[in-house]
Design a protein around this motif. Structure first.
Motif, PDB file in Angstrom:
ATOM      1  N   PRO A  70       0.830  -1.217   0.000  1.00 52.74           N
ATOM      2  CA  PRO A  70       0.000   0.000   0.000  1.00 52.74           C
ATOM      3  C   PRO A  70       0.859   1.260   0.000  1.00 52.74           C
ATOM      4  CG  PRO A  70      -0.801  -1.578   1.611  1.00 52.74           C
ATOM      5  CD  PRO A  70       0.512  -2.100   1.132  1.00 52.74           C
ATOM      6  N   GLY A  71       0.454   2.212  -0.831  1.00 55.56           N
ATOM      7  CA  GLY A  71       1.193   3.465  -0.938  1.00 55.56           C
ATOM      8  C   GLY A  71       0.611   4.562  -0.066  1.00 55.56           C
ATOM      9  N   GLY A  72       1.186   5.734  -0.216  1.00 56.64           N
ATOM     10  CA  GLY A  72       0.758   6.854   0.605  1.00 56.64           C
ATOM     11  C   GLY A  72      -0.660   7.310   0.330  1.00 56.64           C
ATOM     12  N   ALA A  73      -1.145   7.125  -0.899  1.00 59.70           N
ATOM     13  CA  ALA A  73      -2.510   7.540  -1.225  1.00 59.70           C
ATOM     14  C   ALA A  73      -3.544   6.744  -0.440  1.00 59.70           C
ATOM     15  CB  ALA A  73      -2.751   7.389  -2.730  1.00 59.70           C
ATOM     16  N   VAL A  74      -3.264   5.474  -0.185  1.00 56.23           N
ATOM     17  CA  VAL A  74      -4.204   4.644   0.576  1.00 56.23           C
ATOM     18  C   VAL A  74      -4.315   5.151   2.013  1.00 56.23           C
ATOM     19  CG1 VAL A  74      -4.662   2.323   1.439  1.00 56.23           C
ATOM     20  CG2 VAL A  74      -3.807   2.641  -0.881  1.00 56.23           C
ATOM     21  N   TYR A  75      -3.175   5.449   2.626  1.00 57.95           N
ATOM     22  CA  TYR A  75      -3.201   5.961   3.992  1.00 57.95           C
ATOM     23  C   TYR A  75      -3.857   7.345   4.054  1.00 57.95           C
ATOM     24  CZ  TYR A  75       0.179   2.191   4.635  1.00 57.95           C
ATOM     25  OH  TYR A  75       0.796   0.963   4.662  1.00 57.95           O
ATOM     26  N   THR A  76      -3.601   8.164   3.040  1.00 52.79           N
ATOM     27  CA  THR A  76      -4.260   9.471   2.980  1.00 52.79           C
ATOM     28  C   THR A  76      -5.770   9.315   2.868  1.00 52.79           C
ATOM     29  OG1 THR A  76      -2.294  10.389   1.905  1.00 52.79           O
ATOM     30  CG2 THR A  76      -4.323  11.670   1.764  1.00 52.79           C
ATOM     31  N   GLY A  77      -6.214   8.338   2.077  1.00 56.52           N
ATOM     32  CA  GLY A  77      -7.646   8.088   1.947  1.00 56.52           C
ATOM     33  C   GLY A  77      -8.273   7.612   3.239  1.00 56.52           C
ATOM     34  N   PHE A  78      -7.568   6.750   3.976  1.00 55.33           N
ATOM     35  CA  PHE A  78      -8.087   6.283   5.265  1.00 55.33           C
ATOM     36  C   PHE A  78      -8.236   7.437   6.254  1.00 55.33           C
ATOM     37  CE2 PHE A  78      -6.757   1.805   4.258  1.00 55.33           C
ATOM     38  CZ  PHE A  78      -7.978   1.228   4.517  1.00 55.33           C
ATOM     39  N   ILE A  79      -7.210   8.263   6.365  1.00 57.08           N
ATOM     40  CA  ILE A  79      -7.246   9.375   7.322  1.00 57.08           C
ATOM     41  C   ILE A  79      -8.323  10.388   6.928  1.00 57.08           C
ATOM     42  CG2 ILE A  79      -5.908  11.283   8.274  1.00 57.08           C
ATOM     43  CD1 ILE A  79      -3.404   9.554   7.909  1.00 57.08           C
ATOM     44  N   SER A  80      -8.424  10.669   5.636  1.00 50.88           N
ATOM     45  CA  SER A  80      -9.430  11.628   5.176  1.00 50.88           C
ATOM     46  C   SER A  80     -10.842  11.121   5.441  1.00 50.88           C
ATOM     47  CB  SER A  80      -9.240  11.906   3.691  1.00 50.88           C
ATOM     48  OG  SER A  80      -7.947  12.390   3.422  1.00 50.88           O
ATOM     49  N   ALA A  81     -11.074   9.830   5.205  1.00 52.56           N
ATOM     50  CA  ALA A  81     -12.393   9.254   5.485  1.00 52.56           C
ATOM     51  C   ALA A  81     -12.723   9.335   6.972  1.00 52.56           C
ATOM     52  CB  ALA A  81     -12.442   7.804   5.008  1.00 52.56           C
ATOM     53  N   GLY A  82     -11.725   9.115   7.830  1.00 56.38           N
ATOM     54  CA  GLY A  82     -11.958   9.246   9.266  1.00 56.38           C
ATOM     55  C   GLY A  82     -12.308  10.669   9.666  1.00 56.38           C
ATOM     56  N   PHE A  83     -11.611  11.649   9.090  1.00 56.20           N
ATOM     57  CA  PHE A  83     -11.925  13.052   9.379  1.00 56.20           C
ATOM     58  C   PHE A  83     -13.351  13.398   8.956  1.00 56.20           C
ATOM     59  CE2 PHE A  83      -7.256  14.696   9.271  1.00 56.20           C
ATOM     60  CZ  PHE A  83      -7.089  14.214  10.555  1.00 56.20           C
ATOM     61  N   LEU A  84     -13.758  12.945   7.775  1.00 58.38           N
ATOM     62  CA  LEU A  84     -15.100  13.244   7.287  1.00 58.38           C
ATOM     63  C   LEU A  84     -16.171  12.580   8.148  1.00 58.38           C
ATOM     64  CD1 LEU A  84     -14.485  12.940   3.435  1.00 58.38           C
ATOM     65  CD2 LEU A  84     -14.952  15.036   4.718  1.00 58.38           C
ATOM     66  N   LEU A  85     -15.926  11.358   8.566  1.00 53.64           N
ATOM     67  CA  LEU A  85     -16.896  10.678   9.424  1.00 53.64           C
ATOM     68  C   LEU A  85     -17.043  11.373  10.769  1.00 53.64           C
ATOM     69  CD1 LEU A  85     -16.054   6.916   8.719  1.00 53.64           C
ATOM     70  CD2 LEU A  85     -18.142   8.128   8.086  1.00 53.64           C
ATOM     71  N   ILE A  86     -15.927  11.767  11.367  1.00 49.67           N
ATOM     72  CA  ILE A  86     -15.985  12.451  12.657  1.00 49.67           C
ATOM     73  C   ILE A  86     -16.707  13.786  12.518  1.00 49.67           C
ATOM     74  CG2 ILE A  86     -14.588  13.521  14.460  1.00 49.67           C
ATOM     75  CD1 ILE A  86     -12.480  11.365  13.941  1.00 49.67           C
ATOM     76  N   ALA A  87     -16.389  14.534  11.460  1.00 47.85           N
ATOM     77  CA  ALA A  87     -17.050  15.822  11.245  1.00 47.85           C
ATOM     78  C   ALA A  87     -18.550  15.654  11.038  1.00 47.85           C
ATOM     79  CB  ALA A  87     -16.420  16.533  10.049  1.00 47.85           C
ATOM     80  N   GLY A  88     -18.939  14.651  10.250  1.00 45.69           N
ATOM     81  CA  GLY A  88     -20.362  14.421  10.017  1.00 45.69           C
ATOM     82  C   GLY A  88     -21.111  14.035  11.275  1.00 45.69           C
ATOM     83  N   VAL A  89     -20.507  13.204  12.096  1.00 46.89           N
ATOM     84  CA  VAL A  89     -21.151  12.798  13.353  1.00 46.89           C
ATOM     85  C   VAL A  89     -21.308  13.990  14.285  1.00 46.89           C
ATOM     86  CG1 VAL A  89     -20.841  11.405  15.420  1.00 46.89           C
ATOM     87  CG2 VAL A  89     -20.455  10.394  13.189  1.00 46.89           C
TER      88      VAL A  89
END
Length: 219
Positions: free
Chosen positions: A160-179
């Protein structure tokens, strides 16, 4: 004031999540293959993304090839393209809507309209986080399964490259913000339902006059 500060914090998280989502979608390093050869012209790093494949050479040269054909791509890459684009669009919509609905802004009109707009933006962030989490998880699963497959040669295995980790972190930020956005609006509405405003009923002047007229008759 605490709710407004919490909404502002969630908005900052959503901005980082949306920016990271767009970055992860465009980056070419979703999976990386490090292969050092004996020849000086041999490629030392190969990166594959959703839209292009790039190669770093030991001479310092860098070349990329776009993936023009969509039907020739594996299913997980086609799904990752679609869901990541949807995640970027939903996160952009969520930012626009929550800008109107936040308490610290003067847009959106009355408090009820701002609360509804804030809740709608939170739903957009949650959906964006889900759409960003699904392709990264699926892509990571495919990389790990191919890496553990004994029939695939070592030179064709990827990590896995850096884009995958960036996608995971970004998805977590969006989920936390939405909640946070949805919870703040829900708490406000629930408090209004549990503790309704006191309604004072005053007798009308007509009833008082009638009551006085009846008492005078009896006198």
């Amino acid at each position: 004031m605490a709710s407004a500060s919490l909404q502002f914090f969630a908005f900052i998280l959503a901005l980082f999540g949306a920016f990271g989502d767009i970055t992860a979608t465009l980056l070419p390093n979703w999976k990386v293959n490090a292969d050092v050869g004996s020849n000086i012209i041999t490629a030392i790093t190969q990166m594959q993304g959703l839209w292009m494949d790039c190669t770093w050479y030991s001479t310092g040269m860098f070349s990329c090839t776009l993936k023009y054909s969509v039907l020739s791509l594996p299913v997980y890459i086609q799904a990752a393209r679609t869901t990541m684009v949807l995640s970027c669009i939903l996160s952009a919509f969520g930012i626009c809507i929550t800008t109107v609905g936040m308490k610290c802004t003067k847009l959106g009109g009355d408090p009820d309209s701002k609360s509804h707009a804030c809740f709608a933006g939170g739903v957009c962030f949650i959906l964006a986080g889900i759409f960003g989490l699904v392709p990264t998880s699926w892509y990571t699963r495919e990389i790990i399964s191919n890496f553990l497959d004994q029939t695939i040669p070592e030179s064709s295995k990827h990590e896995p490259g850096g884009a995958v980790y960036t996608g995971f972190i970004s998805a977590g930020f969006l989920l936390i913000a939405g909640v946070i956005f949805c919870t703040s609006c829900f708490k406000k509405q629930q408090g209004a339902w549990i503790y309704p405003p006191n309604q004072h009923h005053f007798p009308s002047t007509e009833q008082e006059s009638n009551a006085g007229y009846n008492l005078k008759d009896y006198v």
